[in-house]
Design a protein around this motif. Structure first.
Motif, PDB file in Angstrom:
ATOM      1  N   ALA A   1       0.945  -1.137   0.002  1.00 37.03           N
ATOM      2  CA  ALA A   1       0.069   0.101   0.032  1.00 37.03           C
ATOM      3  C   ALA A   1       1.004   1.332   0.135  1.00 37.03           C
ATOM      4  CB  ALA A   1      -0.902  -0.247   1.074  1.00 37.03           C
ATOM      5  N   LEU A   2       2.004   1.229   0.829  1.00 37.32           N
ATOM      6  CA  LEU A   2       2.923   2.307   0.721  1.00 37.32           C
ATOM      7  C   LEU A   2       3.532   2.555  -0.682  1.00 37.32           C
ATOM      8  CD1 LEU A   2       4.476   4.387   2.511  1.00 37.32           C
ATOM      9  CD2 LEU A   2       5.935   2.828   3.252  1.00 37.32           C
ATOM     10  N   ILE A   3       4.044   1.416  -1.153  1.00 41.37           N
ATOM     11  CA  ILE A   3       4.716   1.412  -2.151  1.00 41.37           C
ATOM     12  C   ILE A   3       3.692   2.172  -3.443  1.00 41.37           C
ATOM     13  CG2 ILE A   3       5.570   0.131  -4.273  1.00 41.37           C
ATOM     14  CD1 ILE A   3       6.727  -1.817  -2.155  1.00 41.37           C
ATOM     15  N   HIS A   4       2.397   1.696  -3.446  1.00 41.03           N
ATOM     16  CA  HIS A   4       1.525   2.227  -4.511  1.00 41.03           C
ATOM     17  C   HIS A   4       1.433   3.721  -4.181  1.00 41.03           C
ATOM     18  CE1 HIS A   4      -1.959   2.385  -7.463  1.00 41.03           C
ATOM     19  NE2 HIS A   4      -2.415   2.675  -6.276  1.00 41.03           N
ATOM     20  N   MET A   5       1.124   4.035  -2.906  1.00 42.75           N
ATOM     21  CA  MET A   5       0.782   5.262  -2.886  1.00 42.75           C
ATOM     22  C   MET A   5       2.188   6.298  -3.226  1.00 42.75           C
ATOM     23  SD  MET A   5      -0.090   7.608   0.723  1.00 42.75           S
ATOM     24  CE  MET A   5      -1.804   6.726   0.843  1.00 42.75           C
ATOM     25  N   THR A   6       3.292   5.960  -2.788  1.00 41.40           N
ATOM     26  CA  THR A   6       4.383   6.619  -2.925  1.00 41.40           C
ATOM     27  C   THR A   6       4.749   6.689  -4.457  1.00 41.40           C
ATOM     28  OG1 THR A   6       5.355   5.890  -1.010  1.00 41.40           O
ATOM     29  CG2 THR A   6       7.077   6.936  -2.484  1.00 41.40           C
ATOM     30  N   ALA A   7       4.474   5.672  -5.482  1.00 44.37           N
ATOM     31  CA  ALA A   7       4.619   5.698  -7.041  1.00 44.37           C
ATOM     32  C   ALA A   7       3.793   6.907  -7.684  1.00 44.37           C
ATOM     33  CB  ALA A   7       4.457   4.197  -7.411  1.00 44.37           C
ATOM     34  N   THR A   8       2.357   6.925  -6.942  1.00 48.42           N
ATOM     35  CA  THR A   8       1.533   7.772  -7.376  1.00 48.42           C
ATOM     36  C   THR A   8       2.126   8.989  -7.201  1.00 48.42           C
ATOM     37  OG1 THR A   8      -0.077   6.425  -7.050  1.00 48.42           O
ATOM     38  CG2 THR A   8      -0.790   8.451  -7.443  1.00 48.42           C
ATOM     39  N   LEU A   9       2.587   9.413  -5.798  1.00 44.65           N
ATOM     40  CA  LEU A   9       3.119  10.739  -5.431  1.00 44.65           C
ATOM     41  C   LEU A   9       4.465  11.034  -6.217  1.00 44.65           C
ATOM     42  CD1 LEU A   9       2.989  10.733  -1.558  1.00 44.65           C
ATOM     43  CD2 LEU A   9       1.023  11.527  -3.268  1.00 44.65           C
ATOM     44  N   LEU A  10       5.126  10.204  -6.729  1.00 41.88           N
ATOM     45  CA  LEU A  10       6.501  10.342  -7.655  1.00 41.88           C
ATOM     46  C   LEU A  10       5.866  11.240  -8.967  1.00 41.88           C
ATOM     47  CD1 LEU A  10       8.590   7.248  -7.250  1.00 41.88           C
ATOM     48  CD2 LEU A  10       8.856   9.495  -6.334  1.00 41.88           C
ATOM     49  N   ILE A  11       4.634  10.949  -9.424  1.00 47.02           N
ATOM     50  CA  ILE A  11       4.252  11.612 -10.671  1.00 47.02           C
ATOM     51  C   ILE A  11       4.242  13.219 -10.368  1.00 47.02           C
ATOM     52  CG2 ILE A  11       2.274  12.036 -12.280  1.00 47.02           C
ATOM     53  CD1 ILE A  11       1.653   9.135 -11.559  1.00 47.02           C
ATOM     54  N   PHE A  12       3.425  13.436  -9.094  1.00 46.82           N
ATOM     55  CA  PHE A  12       3.488  14.851  -8.680  1.00 46.82           C
ATOM     56  C   PHE A  12       4.962  15.505  -8.365  1.00 46.82           C
ATOM     57  CE2 PHE A  12      -0.378  13.379  -7.411  1.00 46.82           C
ATOM     58  CZ  PHE A  12      -1.442  14.355  -7.648  1.00 46.82           C
ATOM     59  N   MET A  13       5.659  14.422  -7.905  1.00 44.41           N
ATOM     60  CA  MET A  13       7.327  15.104  -7.551  1.00 44.41           C
ATOM     61  C   MET A  13       7.845  15.418  -8.775  1.00 44.41           C
ATOM     62  SD  MET A  13       8.167  14.957  -4.387  1.00 44.41           S
ATOM     63  CE  MET A  13       7.493  14.477  -2.682  1.00 44.41           C
ATOM     64  N   VAL A  14       7.692  14.787  -9.933  1.00 42.48           N
ATOM     65  CA  VAL A  14       8.430  15.228 -11.211  1.00 42.48           C
ATOM     66  C   VAL A  14       8.137  16.794 -11.318  1.00 42.48           C
ATOM     67  CG1 VAL A  14       8.539  14.987 -13.646  1.00 42.48           C
ATOM     68  CG2 VAL A  14       8.082  12.876 -12.141  1.00 42.48           C
ATOM     69  N   VAL A  15       6.813  17.116 -11.156  1.00 46.47           N
ATOM     70  CA  VAL A  15       6.400  18.544 -11.489  1.00 46.47           C
ATOM     71  C   VAL A  15       6.990  19.481 -10.381  1.00 46.47           C
ATOM     72  CG1 VAL A  15       4.459  20.220 -11.584  1.00 46.47           C
ATOM     73  CG2 VAL A  15       4.166  17.898 -12.532  1.00 46.47           C
ATOM     74  N   ILE A  16       7.301  18.789  -9.053  1.00 49.31           N
ATOM     75  CA  ILE A  16       7.435  19.599  -7.804  1.00 49.31           C
ATOM     76  C   ILE A  16       8.932  20.005  -8.042  1.00 49.31           C
ATOM     77  CG2 ILE A  16       7.894  19.708  -5.471  1.00 49.31           C
ATOM     78  CD1 ILE A  16       5.159  18.253  -5.396  1.00 49.31           C
TER      79      ILE A  16
END
Length: 449
Positions: free
Chosen positions: A346-361
């Motif tokens: 669950a943590l891996i899946h959530m972090t992987a999704t956040l990394l999409i935002f991180m590219v922009v940030i």
């Protein structure tokens, strides 16, 4: 060879390695402390933000001097060059003594302030108490760094960082294998090892400045008016500059509080996401930012403003696309990367999704690392700092609370607000740079004597 004609890669690559190696010191300490106990890691880990915040304050005071020194080198004004370096050391020394005393005073109650247990509190106390003299040593380290950067001799900063990282590793290995009777691996000993590791780089950079560059403290050659100019110039930039990192760090604490109010998994996912990008976004962006600041400052000293604009444009146009490409690459292989650190799917899946935002940030953050320091060093500091303060609290915190808590977007609302904060600050800095507000500020206070 003139610094303005030097290969930009040759200038910035040693800075990247220096930043990465300095970051490795904290990772080395964490690794060895993990063999002591998890509570030792927790206590020291909780105390490290105090250390980093204090060092950030010293950098806020000294980093503008990179531009000021570079401008005087461009003007070939040796009196102002010498006076600026002397003032840097004097002002930062006072700050270092104050920070050392504050760290020592808060060492004992710090653990209870943030709710640590007895063992972790003892670790944070010992670490803060024994590491506190590092601020005095770092005054020489940071200001020597500024002089070396301004001259474009960045390879010496890299050599110094290699010496520091190697010394730290050797000291920890000596403690781990108990090669010195009576000494063993512990929080106090690790702190002392980190202090000792600051000595070789200071000696190396001192050699570079006083032997290789041939600099000398010739106080009789410093004109009184140049000393006064240097003092006023540094304080007028550095004092406002300290407000921005303080505001940013406090706003990040509030971000973590909002995430904690959502779920504990959100805090862990955000931390993993930031740490994965840390080496590239922090070390690489700082290297490009410092390199740009140095080259631009030399062009400013020579009154070549169009060339300064061109250097800024080239830095942004070449570096930011690289950040995007690397970010996308990390996102594509996120689950494989994260599986090294955790097995929680669950943590891996959530972090992987956040990394999409991180590219922009991280792309906007890299832009801020390039533009903001150069604006600051040019003397255009008050308006950018005010914009940063408003952006931190209106967009990062205000918008984040509205999206994450009021609208129920959760962690994704926080990510949108963090991206908005970075975008607003980057956009405003770009606007001020290309409208050339910095030219007016620079010309008003950097006239050759």
């Amino acid at each position: 060879m003139s610094l303005t004609t030097m290969s930009f890669t040759r200038l910035t690559l040693p800075i990247f390695f220096q930043m990465a190696l300095l970051l490795a010191i904290f990772l080395t300490d964490t690794f060895f402390l993990s063999t002591v106990s998890d509570m030792a890691v927790a206590g020291v880990g909780s105390a490290i933000p105090v250390l980093l915040t204090a060092i950030a304050l010293m950098h806020a005071f000294s980093d503008p001097s990179i531009s000021i020194l570079g401008q005087q080198l461009g003007q070939q004004n040796n009196s102002r060059l010498s006076s600026t370096f002397v003032v840097m050391l004097l002002v930062c020394s006072v700050l270092a003594v104050v920070l050392t005393l504050v760290a020592a005073m808060i060492a004992d109650p710090f653990g209870s302030w943030i709710g640590l247990g007895p063992e972790a509190s003892a670790a944070s106390r010992d670490y803060l108490w024994y590491i506190s003299p590092i601020f005095v040593l770092d005054i020489l380290f940071i200001n020597f760094n500024s002089m070396i950067f301004a001259h474009g001799q960045t390879k010496w900063a890299m050599y110094a960082a290699i010496a520091s990282a190697a010394t730290n590793l050797i000291c920890n290995l000596v403690l781990y294998f108990q090669l010195i009777p009576g000494w063993h691996l512990g929080v106090k000993e690790v702190a002392i090892a980190t202090l000792f590791a600051q000595i070789p780089p200071i000696l190396i950079m001192g050699y570079a400045i006083f032997k290789v560059l041939g600099f000398s403290f010739n106080f009789q050659a410093i004109k009184r008016e140049d000393y006064t100019w240097s003092r006023n110039r540094i304080l007028s930039i550095s004092i406002p500059a300290t407000i921005e990192p303080i505001s940013y760090n406090i706003s990040q604490l509030v971000v973590y509080s909002m995430l904690a109010a959502i779920t504990v998994t959100s805090v862990a996912a955000y931390s993993y996401g930031k740490n994965i990008f840390l080496l590239f976004s922090w070390a690489a962006a700082l290297a490009v930012g410092i390199g740009t600041q140095v080259v631009v400052s030399h062009y400013q000293g020579m009154a070549k403003y169009r060339e300064a604009d061109n250097r800024m444009t080239r830095s942004l146009c070449k570096f930011l696309p690289v950040v995007v490409v690397v970010g996308v690459f990390i996102s594509l292989f996120a689950e494989s990367i994260l599986s090294v650190f955790t097995k929680d799917q669950a943590l891996i899946h959530m972090t992987a999704t956040l990394l999409i935002f991180m590219v922009v940030i991280e792309t906007f953050k890299a832009g801020n690392f390039v533009v903001f320091p150069t604006l600051r060093g040019s003397g255009d500091i008050r308006v950018p700092v005010l914009i940063s303060l408003l952006s931190h609290w209106l967009f990062c915190i205000g918008l984040g609370y509205y999206l994450a808590i009021s609208l129920g977007w959760g962690i994704y609302g926080v990510m949108v607000s963090v991206a908005a904060d970075e975008l607003v600050r980057f956009g405003c800095s770009l606007f001020r740079w290309y409208r050339r507000y910095w030219v007016r500020n620079y010309e008003a206070s950097n006239q050759p004597t």
